[in-house]
Design an enzyme around this catalytic site. Structure first.
Site, PDB file in Angstrom:
ATOM      1  N   GLU A  65     117.185  72.604 121.848  1.00  0.00           N
ATOM      2  CA  GLU A  65     116.387  73.219 121.544  1.00  0.00           C
ATOM      3  C   GLU A  65     117.550  74.833 121.446  1.00  0.00           C
ATOM      4  O   GLU A  65     117.066  75.900 120.960  1.00  0.00           O
ATOM      5  CB  GLU A  65     115.203  73.928 121.970  1.00  0.00           C
TER       6      GLU A  65
ATOM      7  N   GLU B 120      99.470  59.696 116.292  1.00  0.00           N
ATOM      8  CA  GLU B 120      97.877  59.192 116.119  1.00  0.00           C
ATOM      9  C   GLU B 120      97.246  58.629 114.606  1.00  0.00           C
ATOM     10  O   GLU B 120      95.925  58.693 114.775  1.00  0.00           O
ATOM     11  CB  GLU B 120      97.072  59.967 117.424  1.00  0.00           C
TER      12      GLU B 120
END
Length: 322
Positions: free
Chosen positions: A134, A103
């Site tokens: 992860e 954004e």
């Protein structure tokens, strides 16, 4: 079927003592007495309980404001000096980081390379779970190494638990290469904080659904990352007053926003705003400087170059100091 090795807590060089006891001691993994019997509640009762817990998030973030401010200025200095902000995360934390990074270009007209994200499992993990990735600090090190972090960059690890091996490995690697580092987590005294220069802890308490850090923890992380990028871009002068002067006018909504910003900043009518934006090459910062400093486009560009894009300083024709 997962192997027993995969089910055991992964360990990085900074979390050799990690194990079941440490995992269960994490605030984000403990039971929440406020939501006991949640599955017996009505829809309205469930909504009230979640809302009551969510109300605690802003207060938890408030306690971390001094550390957030440090990271804001570090990010601003890195970007001003030609460096990058690189987020690293996994699961919900990685998705929040990816959202914030994506954004920045439409909001502040930053280049896509200036604010980046690295997600455990790659871009495909944004839409589907890839949790095994992860557990590997080596994969985190490999992925950050591909970005070639330098002293100009800041790498921010985002992990609700603060112990995600992928994130710890990536941040540790970046720090060893001279990059500035920070951590955003919801637990204190974690492996991630050991490898970060600055740690931001938002202690939001136990989740409504135990261990579901997509809830309060993710909300806190979203608030913090918004503060970091918005604060840094504001310090760099990409916001004038409280207006989005660096808006990238790539669609009808953003074009209209740019026109309204210029009208308000310069107290002019719509026709004058449109005419000035056209003469400024559709750049709101250039248009603002032209009108506020009463200069032509060439001089406005010179001033913005001198001020590193800081609109207010370009109007005053001075340099940015951080």
């Amino acid at each position: 079927m997962a192997s027993l090795t995969m089910l055991e807590p992964a360990q990085s060089s900074k979390s050799a003592s990690s194990g079941p006891d440490e995992f269960l001691s994490l605030v984000t993994e403990t039971d929440n007495s406020a939501s006991e019997g949640l599955d017996t509640k009505s829809a309205l009762e469930i909504a009230r309980i979640i809302n009551h817990e969510d109300a605690k998030v802003a207060a938890a973030v408030k306690k971390a404001l001094p550390e957030i401010a440090i990271v804001i200025d570090t990010v601003a200095r890195s970007l001003r000096d030609g460096g990058r902000l690189i987020y690293v995360g996994a699961g919900s934390s990685g998705r929040i980081a990816a959202l914030d990074a994506s954004e920045c270009p439409p909001t502040f007209s930053t280049a896509p390379a200036q604010v980046q994200y690295i997600m455990a499992g790659g871009p495909k993990a944004l839409a589907s779970a890839s949790d095994v990735n992860e557990d590997s600090p080596e994969l985190g090190q490999r992925d950050i190494a591909r970005r070639r972090p330098t002293r100009k960059d800041i790498v921010i690890g985002v992990s609700a638990s603060g112990r995600t091996p992928y994130v710890v490995g990536a941040v540790e690697y970046a720090r060893a290469r001279g990059a500035k580092t920070a951590a955003v987590t919801c637990n204190a005294n974690t492996a991630l904080s050991e490898v970060a220069d600055t740690t931001i802890v938002a202690d939001v308490g136990p989740e409504t659904v135990a261990g579901s850090t997509r809830m309060k923890s993710a909300t806190a992380q979203k608030m913090i990352l918004n503060m970091i990028t918005t604060g840094a871009m504001t310090r760099l002068g990409y916001v004038y007053d409280n207006l989005m002067v660096n808006v990238h006018m790539k669609n009808a909504k953003l074009v209209e926003r740019g026109i309204r910003v210029l009208m308000k900043v310069c107290n002019i009518d719509r026709e004058t705003a449109i005419r000035t934006i056209k003469s400024a090459g559709k750049s709101i910062p250039i248009a603002v400087v032209m009108l506020k400093a009463n200069v032509d486009k060439m001089e406005a560009v010179r001033r913005l170059t001198k001020s590193d894009g800081n609109v207010r300083l370009a109007i005053e024709d001075s340099r940015l100091e951080l």
